[in-house]
Design an enzyme around this catalytic site. Sequence first.
Site, mmCIF file in Angstrom:
data_model
loop_
_atom_site.group_PDB
_atom_site.id
_atom_site.type_symbol
_atom_site.label_atom_id
_atom_site.label_comp_id
_atom_site.label_asym_id
_atom_site.label_seq_id
_atom_site.Cartn_x
_atom_site.Cartn_y
_atom_site.Cartn_z
ATOM 1 N N GLU A 1 5.965 6.735 5.789
ATOM 2 C CA GLU A 1 5.887 7.908 4.922
ATOM 3 C C GLU A 1 5.243 9.046 5.716
ATOM 4 O O GLU A 1 4.252 8.796 6.390
ATOM 5 C CB GLU A 1 5.058 7.631 3.665
ATOM 6 C CG GLU A 1 5.132 8.791 2.684
ATOM 7 C CD GLU A 1 4.369 8.531 1.370
ATOM 8 O OE1 GLU A 1 3.704 7.485 1.257
ATOM 9 O OE2 GLU A 1 4.450 9.389 0.492
ATOM 10 N N GLY B 1 -5.503 6.906 4.077
ATOM 11 C CA GLY B 1 -6.287 5.809 3.505
ATOM 12 C C GLY B 1 -5.534 4.490 3.525
ATOM 13 O O GLY B 1 -6.044 3.473 3.980
ATOM 14 N N ALA B 2 -4.312 4.510 3.028
ATOM 15 C CA ALA B 2 -3.523 3.279 2.952
ATOM 16 C C ALA B 2 -2.103 3.636 2.551
ATOM 17 O O ALA B 2 -1.821 4.775 2.173
ATOM 18 C CB ALA B 2 -4.118 2.324 1.924
ATOM 19 N N MET B 3 -1.214 2.635 2.637
ATOM 20 C CA MET B 3 0.202 2.904 2.380
ATOM 21 C C MET B 3 0.832 1.770 1.592
ATOM 22 O O MET B 3 0.673 0.602 1.916
ATOM 23 C CB MET B 3 0.907 3.102 3.737
ATOM 24 C CG MET B 3 2.381 3.371 3.621
ATOM 25 S SD MET B 3 2.704 4.922 2.709
ATOM 26 C CE MET B 3 4.267 4.512 1.973
ATOM 27 N N GLU B 4 1.627 2.163 0.586
ATOM 28 C CA GLU B 4 2.148 1.233 -0.416
ATOM 29 C C GLU B 4 3.457 0.553 -0.042
ATOM 30 O O GLU B 4 4.214 0.161 -0.943
ATOM 31 C CB GLU B 4 2.339 2.008 -1.724
ATOM 32 C CG GLU B 4 3.492 3.038 -1.721
ATOM 33 C CD GLU B 4 3.081 4.473 -1.419
ATOM 34 O OE1 GLU B 4 2.031 4.674 -0.774
ATOM 35 O OE2 GLU B 4 3.813 5.395 -1.822
ATOM 36 N N GLU C 1 -2.760 1.623 -4.295
ATOM 37 C CA GLU C 1 -1.577 1.187 -3.552
ATOM 38 C C GLU C 1 -0.816 0.123 -4.344
ATOM 39 O O GLU C 1 0.407 0.118 -4.384
ATOM 40 C CB GLU C 1 -1.951 0.659 -2.160
ATOM 41 C CG GLU C 1 -2.743 1.633 -1.298
ATOM 42 C CD GLU C 1 -2.146 3.027 -1.189
ATOM 43 O OE1 GLU C 1 -0.910 3.167 -1.280
ATOM 44 O OE2 GLU C 1 -2.931 3.992 -1.026
ATOM 45 N N HIS D 1 1.304 1.660 -7.017
ATOM 46 C CA HIS D 1 2.526 2.294 -6.511
ATOM 47 C C HIS D 1 3.732 1.356 -6.607
ATOM 48 O O HIS D 1 4.868 1.824 -6.571
ATOM 49 C CB HIS D 1 2.350 2.683 -5.041
ATOM 50 C CG HIS D 1 1.845 4.078 -4.816
ATOM 51 N ND1 HIS D 1 2.314 5.172 -5.497
ATOM 52 C CD2 HIS D 1 0.921 4.564 -3.939
ATOM 53 C CE1 HIS D 1 1.693 6.267 -5.054
ATOM 54 N NE2 HIS D 1 0.839 5.922 -4.111
ATOM 55 N N GLU E 1 2.348 10.391 -6.670
ATOM 56 C CA GLU E 1 0.929 10.460 -6.300
ATOM 57 C C GLU E 1 0.032 10.905 -7.457
ATOM 58 O O GLU E 1 -1.012 10.309 -7.703
ATOM 59 C CB GLU E 1 0.726 11.351 -5.076
ATOM 60 C CG GLU E 1 1.389 10.807 -3.799
ATOM 61 C CD GLU E 1 0.960 9.388 -3.434
ATOM 62 O OE1 GLU E 1 -0.041 8.883 -3.998
ATOM 63 O OE2 GLU E 1 1.639 8.765 -2.581
#
Length: 886
Positions: free
Chosen positions: A124, A263-266, A300, A303, A322
Amino acid sequence: MRDAEPKAIRLKDYEAPALQIRQVHLAFEIQPGETTVTSTLQIERVRPGETDLRLDGQELELLDVTLDGESLSANAYQLDEDSLTLFDLPDRCEIRIVNRIHPERNTALEGLYKSGNLYCTQCEAEGFRKITYYQDRPDVLAKFSTTITAGSAYPVLLSNGNLVDQQTLNDGRRQVSWEDPYPKPSYLFALVAGDLARLEDSFTTMSGREVKLVIYSEPHNIDQCDYAMDVLKRAMRWDEQRFGREYDLDIFMIVAVEDFNMGAMENKGLNIFNTSCVLASKDTATDPSYMRVEGVVAHEYFHNWSGNRVTCRDWFQLSLKEGFTVFRDAEFSSDMNSRTVKRIEDVNFLRSVQFAEDAGPLSHPIRPDSYIEISNFYTPTVYEKGAEVIGMLHTILGEEVFRRGSDLYFERHDGEAATTDDFLAAMADASGRDLSVFQRWYVQAGTPVLAVESRWQEGTFTLILTQSCPPTPGQTEKLPVHMPVAMGLLDADGKLLDPATLQLSSDSEYDIRGDSIVLHLATASTSLRVEGLATEPVVSLLRGYSAPVRLKYPRSPEILKFLAIHDSDGFAAWDALQTLLVDEIGSYSGRRRVSETLIELFAALLEQAQAAVISGSDEDRFMLAARLSLPQESYLFEQFEQVDVDALCAGRDALQQALAAELREQWLALYQAARSVDAYQPDAAGMSRRALCNLALGFVAVALEGGELVELLEAHYSQADNLTDRRAALVAALHSTSLDSAVSRRLLQRFLDAFRNEALVVNQWFSVQAGSPTCSAQDIQTLAAHDAFDGRNPNKIRALYSAFAQANLRNFHAADGSGYQLIADTVLALNSSNPQMASALAKPLTRWRRFSGMRPGLMRQALERLAAADDLSPDVYEVVIKGLAD
Ligand code: ZN
């Protein structure tokens, strides 16, 4: 300056492609120094239209391309810097592409890259095009299967979906295949390869399916994953109960990586996390870090429905996933902990960071209509203001109707790429409400101003509410929006009047919700009348911060004090006191003493705090800690149209000193009372007590001097069994004006010696120094040269430079411009290695208009220096050009 200026992408140009990838098989051969990707694409015509297929691709080495098994002649395709176009395709075909990439050289951390000894991906928004040629856009949904082959140094090979095959090849290499049954856009693809340790658990879903849960990390961190696992299970249960959402694969994995831009990814079934948002232990995470892990793990996970099952049609719709998901994680945290405390933290952030963005040249609607580089739009506006808008819908519709709308949205759009208008249409259909005025929240930028006046005449109380919104770049005219204004009336004793007993009238619609009145302001102006009152009431306004607006409602210090004491809405009581504090700081004029009103108020709250330590609830302690906290510099600055940095910082210091000195005994007493004898627990009881204790420590450190202070700080540090308390001792030492700097240096050294091998703790070591009032730009440079610093690691960059530019405003805005120069130099250094980090760091320089004196000129100079640089990345280019625009 760049040779060719990057072009803006516009929402109005959106068009769905006629030919689309429906299925893809990816084969990765990971070898030292290079990785070969073979991608087999099944293409289908989904509607009449063009016959050429344009695939995105950047920094790829194309080795081969075939169409239905035949090699392509040179005139059957065209290759350029960022695309591969295949001409004259049939309605159905198979394309096979072989290309080479170099993850080891990828410092931008987008696409496939290495974090330490680990291979991982970040796709992303547009990172997949750095892996292979593809329709790298969220409205192309395809079924993915992935085969990974790698040497024995990479025993763990992961991708999305379910594991379907694994074997060891004759040459000793490992080969693993994964299959994801849910069609998805390329931005949700993920791959991980490395020597990872695992923490396993399982979850039984509401329909009785067993899901395997695995958290992977580097072996030395695996004992810091239990908290995240616990959060994950709670989040899964909560999403079933509150939103009716069940998990859909047989396995859910999280991988912790050290180098990550966000921070992080789903990614579907395989979330990739920055270590800072997943690891937690008493010695490596502060209490706020634990809360952040809770929020991000949940975010996450959520999501999976709001983002993955229903994704975005295009990147202009980013807030669809988001804003909604931030709303969902905030609701989760509110249900797990204190709702009011969470609300205060969120409003604090919104008012400091999102308001600043919305008042500057980078202001944009939560659904922007154009962008140059989409990475620049992962903003507090899209996320946090986006969540506020969902929160207002929730307030307007009420929980039950809102839930019906959300069910309808998921049902209608499951497996699709949707728009924010689709979301609103589902909410409108489920509720029967006209949301066309509400929809303006999505298309208008800027923070609305809510001006309020009240009148009292012979038993009738009238409140007049008027809304307006300042112009923002490209939007001079603004229309009224639909905002729910929650309020209550207090009698002379501070008792809330029961709204059901009031004689109310208004031209606008209003509802009674619990003990509040919710007035729907959807026109430029409206009024609310209350008749038959014996005495003039005091209004408790914007309860729970029911709309993300700037409130202009002049009230005397006496009224604010009254509200700070009596308002039964925790947010409104906090807000009244914050307003008093901001007014006090803003009117500081040199030597003046602090107002009696504030001293009395703080004295009363300190007494309550001391009692709360012994017999209060966790929530009482958290709330008192929030109320006794002075506004941060970033919050303070946002309250003034023209910011006089020196005056505001001096005012804040003077207020802190006065409160510390006048109430010294009370702070000491609170500090002593709140000191713990128990071992660290990351629970509400422990956190709320530490919040009060460390708040008191901060004031005590300002009030005390000499040996007494040294002794106190060293004892606090030495007796600490956790990072929260150790960090508080360091912060208190670094903020003291009387302490010999040798003492803080000694504490800092002890801290570093003890935790040198814990990257997250070393980050704290940098950020407490970068945020301290005596840390100059020169000191930042010295810290950057320290062995423990790593200028390639995003967490380190944030701990040093972002902490300086965002949290150490007095030094970032040093009168000689040294702070601006330092940041501009760093932006230039990062521009080519990591454009996303570079552009994020450049953003504070764009706020130049807000400052008085010489600062705007100096900030512009720094921006102009950036604008003149060669080879500016599109990321930095966009920020700089917009930042300089008149
Ligand atoms: Zn998100």
